[in-house]
Design a protein around this motif. Structure first.
Motif, PDB file in Angstrom:
ATOM      1  N   ASN A 115       0.824  -1.211   0.000  1.00 11.57           N
ATOM      2  CA  ASN A 115       0.000   0.000   0.000  1.00 11.57           C
ATOM      3  C   ASN A 115       0.854   1.255   0.000  1.00 11.57           C
ATOM      4  N   LEU A 116       0.489   2.192  -0.845  1.00 12.79           N
ATOM      5  CA  LEU A 116       1.144   3.491  -0.874  1.00 12.79           C
ATOM      6  C   LEU A 116       0.603   4.311   0.296  1.00 12.79           C
ATOM      7  N   VAL A 117       1.499   4.837   1.128  1.00 10.03           N
ATOM      8  CA  VAL A 117       1.086   5.610   2.296  1.00 10.03           C
ATOM      9  C   VAL A 117       1.532   7.065   2.218  1.00 10.03           C
ATOM     10  N   GLY A 118       2.374   7.387   1.237  1.00  8.38           N
ATOM     11  CA  GLY A 118       2.840   8.766   1.137  1.00  8.38           C
ATOM     12  C   GLY A 118       3.362   9.131  -0.234  1.00  8.38           C
ATOM     13  N   LEU A 119       3.154  10.393  -0.577  1.00  6.19           N
ATOM     14  CA  LEU A 119       3.748  11.013  -1.766  1.00  6.19           C
ATOM     15  C   LEU A 119       3.895  12.487  -1.430  1.00  6.19           C
ATOM     16  N   TRP A 120       5.148  12.925  -1.271  1.00  4.23           N
ATOM     17  CA  TRP A 120       5.416  14.302  -0.865  1.00  4.23           C
ATOM     18  C   TRP A 120       6.374  14.966  -1.833  1.00  4.23           C
ATOM     19  N   LEU A 121       6.030  16.196  -2.194  1.00  3.63           N
ATOM     20  CA  LEU A 121       6.922  17.029  -2.990  1.00  3.63           C
ATOM     21  C   LEU A 121       8.038  17.537  -2.088  1.00  3.63           C
ATOM     22  N   GLU A 122       9.194  17.761  -2.660  1.00  5.08           N
ATOM     23  CA  GLU A 122      10.306  18.278  -1.870  1.00  5.08           C
ATOM     24  C   GLU A 122       9.916  19.613  -1.234  1.00  5.08           C
ATOM     25  N   GLY A 123      10.138  19.729   0.066  1.00  7.33           N
ATOM     26  CA  GLY A 123       9.817  20.952   0.788  1.00  7.33           C
ATOM     27  C   GLY A 123       8.363  21.096   1.185  1.00  7.33           C
ATOM     28  N   GLN A 124       7.560  20.084   0.935  1.00  8.52           N
ATOM     29  CA  GLN A 124       6.123  20.147   1.235  1.00  8.52           C
ATOM     30  C   GLN A 124       5.883  20.234   2.735  1.00  8.52           C
ATOM     31  N   LYS A 125       4.896  21.044   3.119  1.00  5.93           N
ATOM     32  CA  LYS A 125       4.480  21.087   4.528  1.00  5.93           C
ATOM     33  C   LYS A 125       3.969  19.712   4.934  1.00  5.93           C
ATOM     34  N   HIS A 126       4.116  19.368   6.173  1.00  8.72           N
ATOM     35  CA  HIS A 126       3.622  18.117   6.752  1.00  8.72           C
ATOM     36  C   HIS A 126       4.269  16.878   6.120  1.00  8.72           C
ATOM     37  N   TYR A 127       5.464  17.033   5.586  1.00  2.00           N
ATOM     38  CA  TYR A 127       6.199  15.933   4.959  1.00  2.00           C
ATOM     39  C   TYR A 127       6.350  14.785   5.953  1.00  2.00           C
ATOM     40  N   GLY A 128       5.771  13.644   5.628  1.00  5.09           N
ATOM     41  CA  GLY A 128       5.893  12.454   6.455  1.00  5.09           C
ATOM     42  C   GLY A 128       5.167  12.505   7.788  1.00  5.09           C
ATOM     43  N   ALA A 129       4.353  13.534   8.015  1.00  4.70           N
ATOM     44  CA  ALA A 129       3.718  13.726   9.327  1.00  4.70           C
ATOM     45  C   ALA A 129       2.755  12.608   9.707  1.00  4.70           C
TER      46      ALA A 129
END
Length: 181
Positions: A24-38
């Protein structure tokens, strides 16, 4: 444990994350995104050989090439409260190339929860904490006043995503103040 890999997109580096089973995909974050990995309670371990990442990168390749890949192609498992899950389900129903307002999502959530009304700000918080950006299309949410308010990855990236989908962004304005800037 969560695994991660990096995808180099036209918007810059994107981090993908999946559960320990690689199912299961649990994350996709752009570089510098707020709440990265939160939304994750453990650190990421890089593992480029997870088969799901190959499928997700293929999905992103097609998306950035202007195709309309289906959300159902990828097993998504965003982590969040029941309220946030409900908002993210509504985001998943926004058609490619279309937008919806925070207020409209609030009305849908109020109906689901059998309430008379719902705060657009509460919805905005859930939208902003979407852990699977782009695939769960939070960039398709706009302010009721026609402003391109709020995108954890940055407003310039939101504009580029909307334009990629054929949305005429000239009809929208940038917010003059607030947390979206």
């Amino acid at each position: 444990m969560y695994y991660s890999t990096v995808y180099l997109s036209p918007l810059g580096k994107i981090t993908l994350a999946c559960d320990a089973d690689g199912k299961n995909l649990v994350g996709l974050w752009l570089e510098g995104q707020k709440h990265y990995g939160a939304s994750l309670d453990e650190p990421l371990t890089e593992n480029d050989s997870v088969q799901l990442f190959t499928a997700a990168k293929n999905w992103l390749d097609r998306y950035f090439a202007g195709a309309e890949p289906e959300l159902a192609e990828l097993p998504l498992a965003p982590r969040g409260s029941e309220f946030r899950q409900g908002v993210w389900e509504i985001l998943c129903a926004i058609p490619y190339g279309e937008v919806i307002t925070y207020g409209a999502i609030a009305k849908k959530m109020a109906a689901r929860l059998r309430k008379k009304s719902m705060s657009g700000q509460a919805v905005g918080g859930a939208v902003g904490h979407n852990p699977i950006s782009i695939i769960i299309p939070c960039h398709r949410v706009v302010g009721a006043d026609g402003s391109l308010t709020g995108y954890a990855g940055g407003l310039e990236k939101k504009i580029r995503l909307l334009e990629l989908e054929g949305v005429d962004t000239a009809r929208f304005s940038l917010p003059k103040k607030g947390t979206a800037l």
